[in-house]
Design a protein around this motif. Structure first.
Motif, mmCIF file in Angstrom:
data_model
loop_
_atom_site.group_PDB
_atom_site.id
_atom_site.type_symbol
_atom_site.label_atom_id
_atom_site.label_comp_id
_atom_site.label_asym_id
_atom_site.label_seq_id
_atom_site.Cartn_x
_atom_site.Cartn_y
_atom_site.Cartn_z
ATOM 1 N N THR A 259 -3.008 3.345 0.195
ATOM 2 C CA THR A 259 -2.610 4.140 1.361
ATOM 3 C C THR A 259 -3.366 3.724 2.614
ATOM 4 O OG1 THR A 259 -4.100 5.834 0.519
ATOM 5 C CG2 THR A 259 -1.775 6.251 0.277
ATOM 6 N N SER A 260 -4.678 3.535 2.493
ATOM 7 C CA SER A 260 -5.447 3.228 3.709
ATOM 8 C C SER A 260 -5.094 1.840 4.245
ATOM 9 C CB SER A 260 -6.951 3.340 3.455
ATOM 10 O OG SER A 260 -7.362 2.435 2.459
ATOM 11 N N VAL A 261 -4.909 0.869 3.342
ATOM 12 C CA VAL A 261 -4.561 -0.483 3.801
ATOM 13 C C VAL A 261 -3.173 -0.493 4.428
ATOM 14 C CG1 VAL A 261 -4.037 -2.833 3.002
ATOM 15 C CG2 VAL A 261 -6.097 -1.687 2.197
ATOM 16 N N SER A 262 -2.235 0.219 3.817
ATOM 17 C CA SER A 262 -0.865 0.251 4.356
ATOM 18 C C SER A 262 -0.829 0.963 5.705
ATOM 19 C CB SER A 262 0.068 0.968 3.376
ATOM 20 O OG SER A 262 0.039 0.320 2.139
ATOM 21 N N CYS A 263 -1.557 2.081 5.803
ATOM 22 C CA CYS A 263 -1.597 2.797 7.084
ATOM 23 C C CYS A 263 -2.228 1.927 8.166
ATOM 24 C CB CYS A 263 -2.383 4.103 6.949
ATOM 25 S SG CYS A 263 -1.536 5.342 5.959
ATOM 26 N N TYR A 264 -3.276 1.195 7.805
ATOM 27 C CA TYR A 264 -3.936 0.307 8.780
ATOM 28 C C TYR A 264 -2.950 -0.730 9.310
ATOM 29 C CZ TYR A 264 -6.789 -3.482 10.604
ATOM 30 O OH TYR A 264 -7.288 -4.465 11.406
ATOM 31 N N GLN A 265 -2.199 -1.333 8.380
ATOM 32 C CA GLN A 265 -1.243 -2.371 8.793
ATOM 33 C C GLN A 265 -0.201 -1.804 9.758
ATOM 34 O OE1 GLN A 265 -1.304 -5.582 8.279
ATOM 35 N NE2 GLN A 265 -3.071 -5.574 6.922
ATOM 36 N N GLY A 266 0.262 -0.577 9.484
ATOM 37 C CA GLY A 266 1.266 0.026 10.349
ATOM 38 C C GLY A 266 0.692 0.521 11.663
ATOM 39 N N TYR A 267 -0.516 1.062 11.616
ATOM 40 C CA TYR A 267 -1.102 1.718 12.789
ATOM 41 C C TYR A 267 -1.345 0.733 13.940
ATOM 42 C CZ TYR A 267 -3.999 5.086 15.308
ATOM 43 O OH TYR A 267 -4.494 5.954 16.249
ATOM 44 N N TYR A 268 -1.701 -0.487 13.601
ATOM 45 C CA TYR A 268 -2.027 -1.459 14.655
ATOM 46 C C TYR A 268 -0.925 -2.494 14.864
ATOM 47 C CZ TYR A 268 -6.705 0.485 14.814
ATOM 48 O OH TYR A 268 -7.767 1.332 14.970
ATOM 49 N N VAL A 269 0.291 -2.186 14.421
ATOM 50 C CA VAL A 269 1.371 -3.161 14.583
ATOM 51 C C VAL A 269 1.688 -3.339 16.070
ATOM 52 C CG1 VAL A 269 3.385 -1.607 14.453
ATOM 53 C CG2 VAL A 269 3.549 -3.900 13.538
ATOM 54 N N LYS A 270 1.964 -4.594 16.449
ATOM 55 C CA LYS A 270 2.323 -4.894 17.836
ATOM 56 C C LYS A 270 3.600 -5.723 17.809
ATOM 57 C CE LYS A 270 -2.106 -4.845 20.200
ATOM 58 N NZ LYS A 270 -3.275 -5.636 20.557
ATOM 59 N N GLY A 271 4.373 -5.648 18.868
ATOM 60 C CA GLY A 271 5.565 -6.479 18.952
ATOM 61 C C GLY A 271 6.802 -5.765 18.459
ATOM 62 N N GLY A 272 7.732 -6.527 17.887
ATOM 63 C CA GLY A 272 9.035 -5.968 17.519
ATOM 64 C C GLY A 272 9.273 -5.913 16.025
ATOM 65 N N SER A 273 10.548 -6.057 15.662
ATOM 66 C CA SER A 273 10.932 -5.859 14.264
ATOM 67 C C SER A 273 10.332 -6.921 13.338
ATOM 68 C CB SER A 273 12.453 -5.839 14.139
ATOM 69 O OG SER A 273 12.979 -6.999 14.729
ATOM 70 N N ILE A 274 10.141 -8.147 13.849
ATOM 71 C CA ILE A 274 9.567 -9.206 13.001
ATOM 72 C C ILE A 274 8.134 -8.836 12.630
ATOM 73 C CG2 ILE A 274 8.807 -11.627 12.998
ATOM 74 C CD1 ILE A 274 11.335 -12.248 14.634
ATOM 75 N N GLU A 275 7.372 -8.357 13.617
ATOM 76 C CA GLU A 275 5.982 -7.967 13.365
ATOM 77 C C GLU A 275 5.918 -6.761 12.421
ATOM 78 O OE1 GLU A 275 7.106 -8.872 16.290
ATOM 79 O OE2 GLU A 275 5.834 -10.563 16.829
#
Lengths: 247, 257
Positions: free
Chosen positions: A203-219
């Motif tokens: 959960t923490s790793v997945s949330c981290y990946q989503g929380y700092y996402v930048k850009g569009g659908s590819i990112e």
């Protein structure tokens, strides 16, 4: 390379530090936690049961094949299925599957909120977004995933029973005797330790990946993939460490 | 009142804002205008604290916003409402739940008081009978209105709007502009709008700030736009040949009159 990993690790720690701050309103966090418990628990129940059933069945069939023609009594199949699922297969396989299902979902959900400015909107309202979006997911996972793992272990043993007894490879009494032999309650403790650690990682790793996402659908797609890949790697690493420490 | 003092912002090597000093007044619709890439969105995000300036200060009244820690900043943000370009309504919540969210999170109001406040905000933006609908079930214009209702539900002292008219037809855009202006006057709040819309400039521009290449290029109100000799402003406002012809005709008429 190393500095990049350290950067991510530092940012992950900072996000977790913020997420653990005092909630603005406990009721809202509670409401979100129950929603997540439903999503993670009820939403994953069918796939966990299906996978566990087949894992138990395959384990039993494989060991039956391995023990064929040896002096080892066949009732050991029940014992081996029980211990291998409790110690390893139920927590590890269940959490690897949940990293793919729940982890990628969490990463996409939070990442989508970042891209659609929902997180900015909450920040401006004064909400601690790391706390509101991450903490309920972690708490829900820490409660629900060990329960799913326990169900997975139980269903795996039933899967082994069905594969052995229904096909006539082993009698009902032999399988049950095997399941009841040489039981160590420490193995169940290890299963729950693994489940809790893996639940926190995914959960923490997945949330981290989503929380700092930048850009569009590819990112967003990349973040979702990274959530699964990094969760899986860390789960396997933690699996090894827990096995080394607790056995 | 909000003041920015010599605000600079760089992303890596690129300097986006090059020392912007300006003021935004209460009870007025303050517009930030400028071409795409001029730095106006960055300035708006700096004003609400979503982006940290490289150097410079932001004052909310006498409080230096850029010197506050996260906790103190959250206290200021309780006085801030914001309408986002895409409305930023939470997909998983109904219209009612979206508007109630800040009340649920930050107030100790009873269920009935919250319901009354939500009804009052929906009424203020001329929306009724959409309480149970989800954002995907209402039009873009209605989403903007719900966004405004959510932004004003905590009775903010400051209202920020990022491109409130983008994606709307001219008539709906006028309705949204008038709504924002009326709320600004009624509640005497400091409203800052980031816009490209020329109609907004000419209709509700009480205090217009033109940003060009990261610098403050012009400041004034809607009555000063036509007469201004500022080249950057004229090139921006009257970019299309149609508007240039309209301006020439208007000036000619005023000279005749």
């Amino acid at each position: 390379m190393i500095s990049r990993q350290l950067y991510h690790f530092g940012r992950y720690l900072m996000m977790m530090g913020t997420a653990l701050a005092r909630p603005e309103r406990t009721y809202m966090y509670y409401k979100e936690t129950t929603r997540q418990m439903n999503d993670i628990g009820i939403g994953s129940l069918v796939i966990v049961i299906l996978i566990s059933l087949f894992i138990g069945a395959v384990t039993a069939v494989q060991f039956s094949y391995q023990l064929d023609g040896t002096l080892v009594p066949l009732y050991y199949i029940g014992y081996i299925v029980r211990d291998s699922t409790i110690i390893e297969l139920a927590p590890t396989i269940t959490c690897l599957v949940l990293a793919g299902k729940v982890g990628s979902n969490m990463s996409s959900e939070i990442g989508g909120m970042r891209q659609k400015e929902h997180i900015d909107a909450m920040e401006i309202m004064g909400v601690n977004t790391a706390g509101y979006l991450v903490l309920p997911k972690i708490i829900a996972a820490l409660v629900v995933i060990p329960l799913l793992v326990a169900i997975a272990a139980f269903v795996s043993v039933i899967g082994g029973y069905l594969a052995m007894v229904l096909t006539g490879s082993l009698s009902h009494n032999d399988y049950i005797m095997g399941v009841r032999s040489f039981f160590k309650d420490g193995n169940v403790t290890m299963m729950f330790v693994k489940a809790i650690v893996f639940a926190f990682i995914l959960t923490s790793v997945s949330c981290y990946q989503g929380y700092y996402v930048k850009g569009g659908s590819i990112e967003l797609g990349k973040a979702s993939t990274n959530a699964v890949v990094f969760s899986d790697i860390l789960i396997l690493l933690a699996d090894y460490l827990i096995a080394s420490i607790l056995t | 009142m909000i003041r920015t003092i010599d605000v600079h912002k760089s992303f890596n090597e690129q300097e986006v804002l090059k020392g912007v000093t300006t003021e935004f007044f209460p009870g007025k619709t303050n517009l930030i205008i400028g071409r795409s890439g001029a730095g106006k969105t960055v300035l708006l995000k700096i004003l609400v604290g979503l982006v940290t300036p490289t150097t410079g200060d932001i004052f909310y009244g006498d409080v230096n916003f850029s010197q506050l820690n996260k906790k103190e900043m959250r206290a200021i943000r309780m006085k801030v409402g914001m309408l986002f370009q895409g409305s930023a309504l939470f997909d998983s919540m109904s219209v009612e739940e979206n508007i109630r969210f800040p009340l649920d999170m930050f107030t100790s109001m009873t269920w009935k008081e919250k319901a009354m406040q939500v009804d009052s905000c929906l009424e203020r933006v001329s929306l009724g009978q959409v309480h149970k609908k989800y954002p995907s079930e209402i039009s873009g214009g209605m989403q903007k209105r719900v966004g405004i209702a959510r932004a004003i539900v905590l009775n903010p002292e400051y209202l920020f709007c990022d491109e409130p008219n983008s994606g709307l037809d001219p008539k709906t855009a006028i309705v949204i502009d008038e709504l924002i202006r009326d709320i600004t006057i009624d509640k005497n709040i400091t409203t800052v709008i980031n816009t490209h819309d020329m109609n907004s400039v000419m209709e509700i521009g009480d205090n217009i700030v033109l940003i060009h290449e990261g610098k403050l290029a012009w400041r004034g109100d809607k009555s000063q736009v036509l007469e201004s000799t500022n080249d950057t402003l004229q090139q921006f406002i009257f970019a299309s040949p149609f508007l240039q012809r309209l301006r020439a005709a208007a000036l000619e008429r005023s000279q005749e009159g």
